[in-house]
Design an enzyme around this catalytic site. Structure first.
Site, PDB file in Angstrom:
ATOM      1  N   THR A  13       0.845  -1.196   0.160  1.00 53.67           N
ATOM      2  CA  THR A  13      -0.029   0.121  -0.006  1.00 53.67           C
ATOM      3  C   THR A  13       0.829   0.972  -0.042  1.00 53.67           C
ATOM      4  O   THR A  13       0.570   2.250  -0.576  1.00 53.67           O
ATOM      5  CB  THR A  13      -0.916  -0.148   1.234  1.00 53.67           C
ATOM      6  OG1 THR A  13      -1.730  -1.138   1.194  1.00 53.67           O
ATOM      7  CG2 THR A  13      -1.869   1.169   1.147  1.00 53.67           C
ATOM      8  N   SER A  54       1.609  -7.431  -1.051  1.00 44.82           N
ATOM      9  CA  SER A  54       2.290  -8.460  -0.113  1.00 44.82           C
ATOM     10  C   SER A  54       1.634  -9.850  -0.197  1.00 44.82           C
ATOM     11  O   SER A  54       2.323 -10.867  -0.094  1.00 44.82           O
ATOM     12  CB  SER A  54       2.851  -7.865   1.156  1.00 44.82           C
ATOM     13  OG  SER A  54       1.737  -7.831   2.056  1.00 44.82           O
ATOM     14  N   THR A  87       1.850  -4.616   4.470  1.00 43.66           N
ATOM     15  CA  THR A  87       1.773  -5.043   5.821  1.00 43.66           C
ATOM     16  C   THR A  87       1.404  -6.492   5.865  1.00 43.66           C
ATOM     17  O   THR A  87       1.536  -7.342   6.917  1.00 43.66           O
ATOM     18  CB  THR A  87       0.565  -4.001   6.427  1.00 43.66           C
ATOM     19  OG1 THR A  87      -0.592  -4.242   5.676  1.00 43.66           O
ATOM     20  CG2 THR A  87       1.058  -2.674   6.740  1.00 43.66           C
ATOM     21  N   ASP A  88       0.545  -6.966   4.984  1.00 34.24           N
ATOM     22  CA  ASP A  88      -0.314  -8.305   5.132  1.00 34.24           C
ATOM     23  C   ASP A  88       0.813  -9.577   5.561  1.00 34.24           C
ATOM     24  O   ASP A  88       0.408 -10.487   6.378  1.00 34.24           O
ATOM     25  CB  ASP A  88      -1.165  -8.534   3.650  1.00 34.24           C
ATOM     26  CG  ASP A  88      -2.286  -7.716   3.656  1.00 34.24           C
ATOM     27  OD1 ASP A  88      -2.378  -7.064   4.564  1.00 34.24           O
ATOM     28  OD2 ASP A  88      -2.792  -7.936   2.568  1.00 34.24           O
TER      29      ASP A  88
HETATM   30  N1  ASP Z   1      -2.521  -5.604   0.856  1.00 34.18           N
HETATM   31  C1  ASP Z   1      -1.442  -4.685   1.081  1.00 34.18           C
HETATM   32  C2  ASP Z   1      -0.237  -5.365   1.154  1.00 34.18           C
HETATM   33  O1  ASP Z   1      -0.016  -6.170   2.015  1.00 34.18           O
HETATM   34  C3  ASP Z   1      -1.620  -4.082   2.519  1.00 34.18           C
HETATM   35  C4  ASP Z   1      -0.639  -3.186   2.673  1.00 34.18           C
HETATM   36  O2  ASP Z   1       0.376  -3.072   1.975  1.00 34.18           O
HETATM   37  O3  ASP Z   1      -0.632  -2.738   3.887  1.00 34.18           O
HETATM   38  O4  ASP Z   1       0.562  -5.291   0.019  1.00 34.18           O
END
Ligand code: ASP
Length: 324
Positions: A13, A54, A87-88
């Site tokens: 993100t 991710s 973050t995932d």
């Molecule tokens: N879905 C996103 C990912 O993990 C969420 C993020 O980046 O925080 O790439």
């Protein structure tokens, strides 16, 4: 402060923009949406490693990233590496790097919960704090770190706790190692140093099976019958106890030469042989199950992926899991 920091962008993100046609956030071309880069801390080399959300991160990509991080850290003028990540699966990549990368120089992962164009995006501040930590002498020898919301967490302890709130990363029961203040980076404790596992290749054919009340041997049978797994990690209940029919599946896997590592679905505490009833950990130990310690199921899977790259010997794998 002398030297430079390398920022490897992987996507997430932090590097996404809203696309009205797609109806949501998508990777920005070039992965550069996290700008402005904090170039006022120290010289910063920004390199795109990948540009993926991710959930598309894989153990193979983590391995390639670990090798790239080591290459960058080997340069005499590099003080540390920052990795911008989604973050995932960030905690899995962080744990992989913590187990693999063998350098006292800081490796800091950071991310964002809000897209670059949202009101009050968290990405730029997180990047700034991560670069400052990577450039800080205090961070040397602390292993792989996760820097979010001005907090510094140990890779082994940190987890994503909320699906949306920017204050999502926490280290349950332990708390952060330190924080990034306006004038300096402050550590309050040091993490336990992990044993390094550095196989020449990884074995990523490792499955994670989370158990629930009434779980049976179905998934274990599928994996055994299709000869589809080199290793299995199980998330049991509490101290690691499992339903009797799931235990049958675990025994079947072990009889077929597949190492089975036990973890708990509780966010804290170790698995241990306290109970001796059918499915209790005492019986599992007799059947050859390997105790996973106090790491989560996803992190135990990362460890088993690395361990199986090094050895197939259950005793040696158990020894690696008997260590933080
Ligand atoms: N879905 C996103 C990912 O993990 C969420 C993020 O980046 O925080 O790439």
């Amino acid at each position: 402060m002398s030297g430079r920091v390398v920022l490897l962008t992987t996507g997430g993100t932090i590097a996404m923009r809203h696309d009205p046609d797609a109806g949501g956030l998508v990777p920005d071309i070039g992965g550069s949406a996290a700008r402005p880069f904090p170039e006022n801390v120290c010289p910063l080399d920004v390199r795109e490693f990948s540009n993926i959300p991710s959930p598309q991160m894989t153990p193979g990509r983590m391995h390639a990233l670990a090798l790239r991080v080591e290459e960058e850290l080997a340069r005499g003028d590099v003080m540390g590496v920052v990795i911008a990540h989604g973050t995932d699966t960030l905690e899995e990549t962080a744990y992989f790097l913590d187990l693999f990368v063998d350098s006292p120089k800081p490796v800091c992962l950071t991310a964002a919960m809000r897209g670059a164009e949202e009101i009050s995006p968290d990405g730029p501040k997180n990047l700034l704090c991560a670069v400052r930590t990577a450039a800080a002498r205090e961070a040397e020898g602390m292993g792989t770190l996760v820097v979010m919301n001005e907090e510094i967490h140990a890779a082994r302890e940190v987890t994503k706790t909320h699906s949306a709130n920017p204050k999502t990363f926490a280290s349950p029961f332990w708390g952060p190692l330190g924080y990034v203040d306006a004038d300096r980076v402050i550590f309050r404790r040091a993490p336990v140093k992990p044993l390094k596992i550095r196989p020449p290749r990884i074995e990523d054919n490792v499955h994670l099976i989370k158990l629930a009340a009434g779980s049976d041997d179905f998934f274990f049978r599928c994996l055994v019958e299709k000869k589809a797994a080199a290793g299995i990690v199980v998330e049991g209940f509490g101290r690691g106890n499992v339903p009797p029919r799931a235990f049958d599946g675990m025994k079947l896997a072990i009889e077929n030469g597949i190492p089975v590592v036990l973890t708990t679905r509780c966010p804290g505490g170790r698995v241990l042989d306290i109970y001796a009833y059918e499915g209790g950990v005492s019986q599992q130990l007799k059947a050859g199950v390997i105790l996973g310690g106090e790491i989560s199921g996803p992190k135990a899977r990362i460890k088993l992926i690395l361990a199986l790259g090094e050895t197939r010997d259950p005793a040696r794998i158990a020894a690696l899991f008997d260590n933080p």
